[in-house]
Design a protein around this motif. Structure first.
Motif, short mmCIF file in Angstrom:
data_model
loop_
_atom_site.label_atom_id
_atom_site.label_comp_id
_atom_site.label_asym_id
_atom_site.label_seq_id
_atom_site.Cartn_x
_atom_site.Cartn_y
_atom_site.Cartn_z
N ALA A 282 -2.48 -6.66 3.75
CA ALA A 282 -1.72 -5.78 4.64
C ALA A 282 -2.13 -6.09 6.06
O ALA A 282 -3.28 -6.42 6.33
CB ALA A 282 -1.99 -4.31 4.32
N SER B 95 -5.38 -1.29 8.23
CA SER B 95 -5.10 -1.66 6.86
C SER B 95 -5.77 -0.68 5.92
O SER B 95 -6.98 -0.44 6.00
CB SER B 95 -5.59 -3.09 6.58
OG SER B 95 -5.42 -3.41 5.22
N VAL C 158 -0.92 -1.35 1.95
CA VAL C 158 -0.41 -0.19 2.68
C VAL C 158 -1.08 -0.13 4.04
O VAL C 158 -2.07 -0.80 4.30
CB VAL C 158 -0.65 1.13 1.90
CG1 VAL C 158 0.05 1.09 0.56
CG2 VAL C 158 -2.15 1.36 1.70
N THR C 159 -0.52 0.70 4.92
CA THR C 159 -1.07 0.90 6.26
C THR C 159 -1.55 2.34 6.38
O THR C 159 -0.85 3.26 5.96
CB THR C 159 -0.02 0.59 7.32
OG1 THR C 159 0.44 -0.75 7.15
CG2 THR C 159 -0.59 0.75 8.72
N SER D 247 0.34 -1.95 11.77
CA SER D 247 1.73 -1.95 11.37
C SER D 247 2.62 -1.73 12.58
O SER D 247 2.16 -1.48 13.69
CB SER D 247 1.96 -0.85 10.32
OG SER D 247 3.32 -0.77 9.98
#
Length: 365
Positions: A84, A194, A199-200, A88
């Motif tokens: 990840a 991360s 996922v973030t 993001s």
């Protein structure tokens, strides 16, 4: 007379009984098959020497083979892609900030753990007021700016509603909810990282800060002239009225007859209105008020801004505005496109250093 048989006696090489084994016997045995015992011993010794020689030469031959290989730089091993990204995009941060502001506006005494889910230091707060006494409505992200590599500054617009207590009573003729609450703006710093597993993770770096409204942009100049009355005798008014009537009141029935070849449009369904009235037109490049009763040659295009009053199923008329492009064909106007936005002019370039005049502003295509 006795006959004497002469001839040589051929020995088979095997000793007869009584002869025994001796030097002569070894020579007889060695002659069997043409291979002597000494030759066998010499061959075995030779094979041993060859084997030892190969063993001794093995490391030397291996070293020579290694040195004879051309030296090439080994390709670096491919790095595994991270599961990840460390930061993001702003979309997730904006959603996180919206939820945080909603929880913040309705929080009261005892709701500190709810805010700690977004901002962990909130566990040390001492909130006042009744939980749910206020709430935010119409929460909308109005500004999103990345201040650091992994930090986003999100500004949320919200209409804060104060819930009326049961003991209060409204004055006669006054709405229980009071006047419409103004829109207020809250800025939230959100850090991203991360979270593992693709996922973030998000966290607020501070409580929301109330800020002023964002500045309002100045409207750009558009290519249309001034709005004027839509005359029934104007072929452009006739084309626009016929098209919008089919588009808004007939769910697209007979819509194709008003479209230019190659134009495809889908009307709202079910039809949202029962009637259409075209009130005003703003025509591209037109500043005069002289009536227009003719249609130019085939292929001529023209952009319009159309002010409409649409009558709903409840009889209430609603003002609407459409940006349209018309195209002339066979002595009539047809709809070439339903534009997504009114056309604006390009800004006039600043004068060059040589003092040559700047070109005039041109409309965007």
């Amino acid at each position: 007379m006795s006959l004497v048989r002469t001839g040589r006696r051929i020995s088979s090489g095997a000793p007869k009984p009584g002869e025994g084994y001796g030097p002569d016997a070894e020579q007889r045995v060695a002659g069997v098959g043409g291979w002597s015992v000494g030759a066998q011993a010499n061959l075995a010794a030779l094979m041993r020497w060859i084997a030892w020689g190969l063993i001794a030469l093995g490391p030397l031959l291996g070293g020579l083979a290694y040195l004879s290989v051309p030296s090439t730089s080994a390709a670096p091993a491919p790095k595994a892609a991270p599961s990840a990204p460390t930061a993001s995009g702003g979309q997730g941060a904006a959603g996180f900030a919206t939820l945080f502001v909603a929880a913040y506006l309705s929080a009261g005494r005892g709701d500190e753990p709810k805010l700690a889910a977004y901002y962990p230091p909130a566990t040390g707060l001492q909130l006042e007021g009744v939980s749910g006494q206020h709430r935010g409505e119409q929460l909308t992200v109005v500004r999103l700016r990345q201040s650091e590599a992994s930090v986003w500054s999100v500004t949320i617009a919200a209409r804060v509603i104060g819930v009326q207590t049961p003991t209060s009573s409204a004055q006669p003729g006054v709405s229980p909810t009071g006047p419409a609450e103004p829109v207020r703006y809250f800025q939230v710093p959100v850090a991203t990282a991360s979270g593992g597993g693709g996922v973030t993770a998000y966290t607020a770096l501070a409580l929301p800060a109330e800020v002023s409204a964002p500045p309002r942009a100045k409207s750009p100049e558009m290519v249309y002239g001034a709005m004027g009355p839509a005359l029934p005798t104007d072929p452009r008014t006739q084309a626009v009225t016929s098209f919008l009537t089919a588009y808004l009141t007939r769910a697209g029935a007979e819509l194709d007859r008003y479209l230019a070849p190659g134009t495809q449009l889908t009307a709202p369904s079910p039809a949202p209105y029962s009637g259409i009235a075209v009130d005003q037109l703003a025509v591209e490049g037109e500043s005069g008020s002289e009536p227009t009763v003719s249609v130019p040659g085939d292929g001529t295009t023209l952009r319009l801004l159309v002010a409409v009053r649409a009558t709903g199923q409840d009889g209430v008329r609603l003002p609407l505005t459409y940006a349209l492009t018309l195209k002339a064909r066979a002595g009539r106007w047809e709809i070439a496109s339903l534009d997504s936005a009114p056309a604006v002019t390009r800004p006039t370039p600043a004068p060059s250093a040589s003092g040559s005049p700047a070109p005039a502003a041109t409309p965007t295509p």
